[in-house]
Design a protein around this motif. Structure first.
Motif, PDB file in Angstrom:
ATOM      1  N   GLY A 173       0.835  -1.188   0.000  1.00  0.00           N
ATOM      2  CA  GLY A 173       0.000   0.000   0.000  1.00  0.00           C
ATOM      3  C   GLY A 173       0.874   1.244   0.000  1.00  0.00           C
ATOM      4  N   ALA A 174       0.230   2.399   0.072  1.00  0.00           N
ATOM      5  CA  ALA A 174       0.935   3.667  -0.059  1.00  0.00           C
ATOM      6  C   ALA A 174       2.021   3.846   1.001  1.00  0.00           C
ATOM      7  CB  ALA A 174      -0.063   4.818   0.008  1.00  0.00           C
ATOM      8  N   GLY A 175       1.683   3.616   2.250  1.00  0.00           N
ATOM      9  CA  GLY A 175       2.633   3.878   3.333  1.00  0.00           C
ATOM     10  C   GLY A 175       3.876   3.032   3.231  1.00  0.00           C
ATOM     11  N   ASP A 176       3.709   1.744   2.931  1.00  0.00           N
ATOM     12  CA  ASP A 176       4.871   0.868   2.812  1.00  0.00           C
ATOM     13  C   ASP A 176       5.677   1.185   1.563  1.00  0.00           C
ATOM     14  OD1 ASP A 176       4.533  -0.605   5.197  1.00  0.00           O
ATOM     15  OD2 ASP A 176       2.930  -1.760   4.262  1.00  0.00           O
ATOM     16  N   ALA A 177       5.005   1.584   0.488  1.00  0.00           N
ATOM     17  CA  ALA A 177       5.726   1.979  -0.723  1.00  0.00           C
ATOM     18  C   ALA A 177       6.638   3.168  -0.436  1.00  0.00           C
ATOM     19  CB  ALA A 177       4.740   2.314  -1.838  1.00  0.00           C
ATOM     20  N   ILE A 178       6.142   4.147   0.311  1.00  0.00           N
ATOM     21  CA  ILE A 178       6.959   5.308   0.674  1.00  0.00           C
ATOM     22  C   ILE A 178       8.088   4.892   1.611  1.00  0.00           C
ATOM     23  CG2 ILE A 178       6.941   7.502   1.923  1.00  0.00           C
ATOM     24  CD1 ILE A 178       4.064   7.919   0.823  1.00  0.00           C
ATOM     25  N   ALA A 179       7.782   4.063   2.603  1.00  0.00           N
ATOM     26  CA  ALA A 179       8.794   3.637   3.570  1.00  0.00           C
ATOM     27  C   ALA A 179       9.930   2.856   2.910  1.00  0.00           C
ATOM     28  CB  ALA A 179       8.140   2.787   4.667  1.00  0.00           C
ATOM     29  N   LEU A 180       9.610   2.134   1.843  1.00  0.00           N
ATOM     30  CA  LEU A 180      10.630   1.318   1.168  1.00  0.00           C
ATOM     31  C   LEU A 180      11.274   2.041  -0.010  1.00  0.00           C
ATOM     32  CD1 LEU A 180       8.929  -2.214   1.247  1.00  0.00           C
ATOM     33  CD2 LEU A 180      10.676  -1.271   2.781  1.00  0.00           C
ATOM     34  N   GLY A 181      10.972   3.322  -0.176  1.00  0.00           N
ATOM     35  CA  GLY A 181      11.626   4.117  -1.200  1.00  0.00           C
ATOM     36  C   GLY A 181      11.088   3.927  -2.601  1.00  0.00           C
ATOM     37  N   LEU A 182       9.863   3.403  -2.726  1.00  0.00           N
ATOM     38  CA  LEU A 182       9.254   3.166  -4.028  1.00  0.00           C
ATOM     39  C   LEU A 182       8.177   4.198  -4.364  1.00  0.00           C
ATOM     40  CD1 LEU A 182       9.022  -0.720  -3.777  1.00  0.00           C
ATOM     41  CD2 LEU A 182      10.681   0.605  -5.116  1.00  0.00           C
ATOM     42  N   ALA A 183       7.994   5.174  -3.512  1.00  0.00           N
ATOM     43  CA  ALA A 183       7.061   6.276  -3.752  1.00  0.00           C
ATOM     44  C   ALA A 183       7.518   7.454  -2.901  1.00  0.00           C
ATOM     45  CB  ALA A 183       5.634   5.879  -3.401  1.00  0.00           C
ATOM     46  N   ASP A 184       7.019   8.641  -3.250  1.00  0.00           N
ATOM     47  CA  ASP A 184       7.488   9.862  -2.587  1.00  0.00           C
ATOM     48  C   ASP A 184       6.424  10.563  -1.745  1.00  0.00           C
ATOM     49  OD1 ASP A 184      10.101   9.758  -3.922  1.00  0.00           O
ATOM     50  OD2 ASP A 184       8.971  10.229  -5.731  1.00  0.00           O
ATOM     51  N   HIS A 185       5.180  10.594  -2.241  1.00  0.00           N
ATOM     52  CA  HIS A 185       4.122  11.324  -1.547  1.00  0.00           C
ATOM     53  C   HIS A 185       2.804  10.559  -1.701  1.00  0.00           C
ATOM     54  CE1 HIS A 185       6.697  14.917  -1.273  1.00  0.00           C
ATOM     55  NE2 HIS A 185       7.028  14.666  -2.524  1.00  0.00           N
ATOM     56  N   CYS A 186       1.933  10.734  -0.705  1.00  0.00           N
ATOM     57  CA  CYS A 186       0.577  10.178  -0.775  1.00  0.00           C
ATOM     58  C   CYS A 186      -0.408  11.328  -0.999  1.00  0.00           C
ATOM     59  CB  CYS A 186       0.231   9.431   0.510  1.00  0.00           C
ATOM     60  SG  CYS A 186      -1.358   8.578   0.453  1.00  0.00           S
ATOM     61  N   ILE A 187      -1.251  11.181  -2.010  1.00  0.00           N
ATOM     62  CA  ILE A 187      -2.230  12.206  -2.364  1.00  0.00           C
ATOM     63  C   ILE A 187      -3.622  11.742  -1.957  1.00  0.00           C
ATOM     64  CG2 ILE A 187      -3.231  13.541  -4.269  1.00  0.00           C
ATOM     65  CD1 ILE A 187      -0.340  14.237  -3.731  1.00  0.00           C
ATOM     66  N   ASP A 188      -4.405  12.636  -1.426  1.00  0.00           N
ATOM     67  CA  ASP A 188      -5.777  12.329  -1.041  1.00  0.00           C
ATOM     68  C   ASP A 188      -6.608  12.036  -2.304  1.00  0.00           C
ATOM     69  OD1 ASP A 188      -7.872  11.985   0.693  1.00  0.00           O
ATOM     70  OD2 ASP A 188      -8.294  14.126   0.929  1.00  0.00           O
ATOM     71  N   VAL A 189      -7.274  10.891  -2.335  1.00  0.00           N
ATOM     72  CA  VAL A 189      -7.992  10.468  -3.543  1.00  0.00           C
ATOM     73  C   VAL A 189      -8.959  11.533  -4.063  1.00  0.00           C
ATOM     74  CG1 VAL A 189      -9.690   8.818  -4.436  1.00  0.00           C
ATOM     75  CG2 VAL A 189      -7.709   7.997  -3.150  1.00  0.00           C
ATOM     76  N   LEU A 192      -7.253  14.151  -6.372  1.00  0.00           N
ATOM     77  CA  LEU A 192      -6.406  13.777  -7.497  1.00  0.00           C
ATOM     78  C   LEU A 192      -6.657  14.657  -8.725  1.00  0.00           C
ATOM     79  CD1 LEU A 192      -6.487   9.878  -7.306  1.00  0.00           C
ATOM     80  CD2 LEU A 192      -4.429  11.305  -7.189  1.00  0.00           C
ATOM     81  N   GLU A 193      -7.919  14.812  -9.072  1.00  0.00           N
ATOM     82  CA  GLU A 193      -8.254  15.587 -10.266  1.00  0.00           C
ATOM     83  C   GLU A 193      -7.806  17.037 -10.110  1.00  0.00           C
ATOM     84  OE1 GLU A 193      -9.291  15.396 -13.996  1.00  0.00           O
ATOM     85  OE2 GLU A 193     -10.392  13.870 -12.882  1.00  0.00           O
ATOM     86  N   GLN A 194      -7.996  17.577  -8.908  1.00  0.00           N
ATOM     87  CA  GLN A 194      -7.606  18.963  -8.651  1.00  0.00           C
ATOM     88  C   GLN A 194      -6.090  19.129  -8.757  1.00  0.00           C
ATOM     89  OE1 GLN A 194      -9.319  20.447  -5.026  1.00  0.00           O
ATOM     90  NE2 GLN A 194      -8.273  22.422  -5.144  1.00  0.00           N
ATOM     91  N   ALA A 195      -5.342  18.173  -8.217  1.00  0.00           N
ATOM     92  CA  ALA A 195      -3.882  18.242  -8.288  1.00  0.00           C
ATOM     93  C   ALA A 195      -3.413  18.135  -9.736  1.00  0.00           C
ATOM     94  CB  ALA A 195      -3.268  17.135  -7.437  1.00  0.00           C
ATOM     95  N   TRP A 196      -4.036  17.234 -10.486  1.00  0.00           N
ATOM     96  CA  TRP A 196      -3.711  17.045 -11.905  1.00  0.00           C
ATOM     97  C   TRP A 196      -3.935  18.348 -12.685  1.00  0.00           C
ATOM     98  CZ3 TRP A 196      -1.747  13.072 -14.874  1.00  0.00           C
ATOM     99  CH2 TRP A 196      -2.052  13.043 -16.233  1.00  0.00           C
ATOM    100  N   ASP A 197      -5.102  18.939 -12.493  1.00  0.00           N
ATOM    101  CA  ASP A 197      -5.431  20.168 -13.210  1.00  0.00           C
ATOM    102  C   ASP A 197      -4.532  21.330 -12.795  1.00  0.00           C
ATOM    103  OD1 ASP A 197      -7.433  18.893 -14.624  1.00  0.00           O
ATOM    104  OD2 ASP A 197      -9.036  19.514 -13.256  1.00  0.00           O
ATOM    105  N   ALA A 198      -4.169  21.359 -11.508  1.00  0.00           N
ATOM    106  CA  ALA A 198      -3.341  22.461 -11.010  1.00  0.00           C
ATOM    107  C   ALA A 198      -1.969  22.484 -11.672  1.00  0.00           C
ATOM    108  CB  ALA A 198      -3.194  22.354  -9.492  1.00  0.00           C
ATOM    109  N   LEU A 199      -1.454  21.324 -12.063  1.00  0.00           N
ATOM    110  CA  LEU A 199      -0.163  21.286 -12.749  1.00  0.00           C
ATOM    111  C   LEU A 199      -0.211  22.090 -14.043  1.00  0.00           C
ATOM    112  CD1 LEU A 199       0.835  17.532 -12.309  1.00  0.00           C
ATOM    113  CD2 LEU A 199       2.155  19.495 -11.475  1.00  0.00           C
ATOM    114  N   GLY A 200      -1.327  21.995 -14.748  1.00  0.00           N
ATOM    115  CA  GLY A 200      -1.469  22.718 -16.006  1.00  0.00           C
ATOM    116  C   GLY A 200      -1.630  24.214 -15.832  1.00  0.00           C
ATOM    117  N   GLN A 201      -1.818  24.657 -14.592  1.00  0.00           N
ATOM    118  CA  GLN A 201      -2.015  26.082 -14.328  1.00  0.00           C
ATOM    119  C   GLN A 201      -0.786  26.740 -13.707  1.00  0.00           C
ATOM    120  OE1 GLN A 201      -5.510  26.004 -11.852  1.00  0.00           O
ATOM    121  NE2 GLN A 201      -6.761  25.026 -13.423  1.00  0.00           N
TER     122      GLN A 201
END
Length: 364
Positions: A173-189, A192-201
């Motif tokens: 899951g997300a927490g273990d992926a981050i702890a083991l260095g396979l992910a960097d941040h956890c985003i609130d589900v 997601l769409e708001q974060a995606w759109d914000a990149l384009g702005q």
């Protein structure tokens, strides 16, 4: 319907994997589309970053990428279709391109992220997971090894976690992926769409501004493996797979018994091959690892040293049992971990090509 949808908004190139009926499993045409877009954007001054996501049957997000198209692999093995050669050469080249990409690369790893999905996300500069993330390299389940750069990124996990993940195919899951260095941040589900759109702005799309934006949508995540990490490091740092199984089977804890049972279900031959892969890759660059894995995959599909035809391979049997007949009863050969010999394993690491004509010779 396009299996890969690309667009540029603001200063960001956006990629949506759009094959939800197959959990966005990668086909050769998808790999070619991804590569073409990334190469074009790398030369385009208007595009300052790239973001990638998957889609599910009801819309964007929900599933990232379940891997390569294993049904295609199975058909190719039985029919002798040589296009698998192109598939793996081009897939591994794409993996290398992402690891060496010169612009920020943001991977929204929501939902299933397995096999080939890890290959197109682990090289990202920003690896974002969610509460729905199910991350794994489950290749030993189907008679393969954790390829797409798996040797490189799994061997960089702390302790012996890379060996454990490679051999068992355990889902994180997300927490273990981050702890083991396979992910960097956890985003609130829900965001997601708001974060995606914000990149384009974003007006200025550089690492600090991307980090600040991601931080706005990041949430805490819980690592569940803390209590097992000591057992993982003890058992999976042992010299051989046989030693590991023996240690696990003599340990009465629920974790050890469960883990031993998992290993007994995997291809014994590919367990030994995968262990050697992870340990070789620990001292390799991404390019060196991918060249090694390209050698290995040729032997997986055409194991001449085992006197087997393509249709008799561990991969053909594993995919049959999991995805074709779905009896979940593969007949591995050899059938037991203890009888695999070095003579069966070592030839997987012999390159079929001289250095000057290796299909990945240009990777640096």
């Amino acid at each position: 319907m396009n299996d890969v949808i690309t667009e540029v908004r603001g200063r960001v190139g956006f990629i949506t994997l759009n094959r939800p009926q197959a959990l966005n499993a990668l086909s050769l045409s998808m790999i070619r589309s991804l590569t073409a877009s990334l190469l074009a954007w790398q030369q385009d001054d208007q595009v300052q970053a790239v973001a990638i996501r998957g889609s599910n049957k009801s819309g964007p997000f929900g599933a990232f990428c379940a891997g390569g198209d294993i049904r295609f692999f199975h058909q190719a093995l039985l029919s002798g279709d040589p296009s698998t050669e192109d598939f793996f050469t081009e897939e591994y080249s794409l993996n290398h391109l992402i690891h060496s990409y010169t612009k920020p690369f943001i991977a929204f790893m929501d939902g299933v992220v397995m096999g080939g999905g890890m290959g197109i996300s682990q090289g990202a500069s920003h690896r974002l997971v969610t509460a729905r993330t199910k991350m794994a390299m489950p290749e030993t389940t189907i008679g393969l090894f954790p390829d797409v750069g798996g040797g490189y990124f799994l061997s960089r996990c702390p302790g012996a976690a890379g060996e454990w993940l490679a051999l068992t195919g355990t889902t994180l899951g997300a927490g273990d992926a981050i702890a083991l260095g396979l992910a960097d941040h956890c985003i609130d589900v829900p965001q997601l769409e708001q974060a995606w759109d914000a990149l384009g702005q974003l007006g200025l799309v550089d690492a600090p501004h991307i980090e600040a934006l991601i931080a706005t949508y990041s949430i805490a995540s819980c690592a569940l493996l803390t209590s097992a990490r000591g057992q993982i490091d003890h058992c999976f740092s042992l010299p051989t797979v046989t030693d590991m199984v023996k240690a696990l089977e003599t340990d009465p804890s629920d974790w050890a018994q469960h883990t031993a049972a998992l290993l007994r279900q995997r291809s014994p031959l590919m367990l030994h091959v995968s262990l050697a892969q992870i340990r070789h890759a620990r001292s390799m660059t991404v390019a060196q690892d991918l060249r090694m894995e390209r050698d290995m995959i040729r032997h997986v599909f055409f194991p001449a040293h085992l006197q087997r035809r393509a249709g008799q391979t561990e991969a053909a049997e594993g995919i049959r049992a999991l995805a074709i007949d779905k009896d979940h009863a593969p007949q591995w050969l050899p059938a037991r971990i203890e009888v695999v010999t070095p003579d069966m394993v070592l030839p997987f690491f012999d390159s079929p090509w001289p250095e000057h004509s290796h299909p990945l010779r240009t990777l640096a």
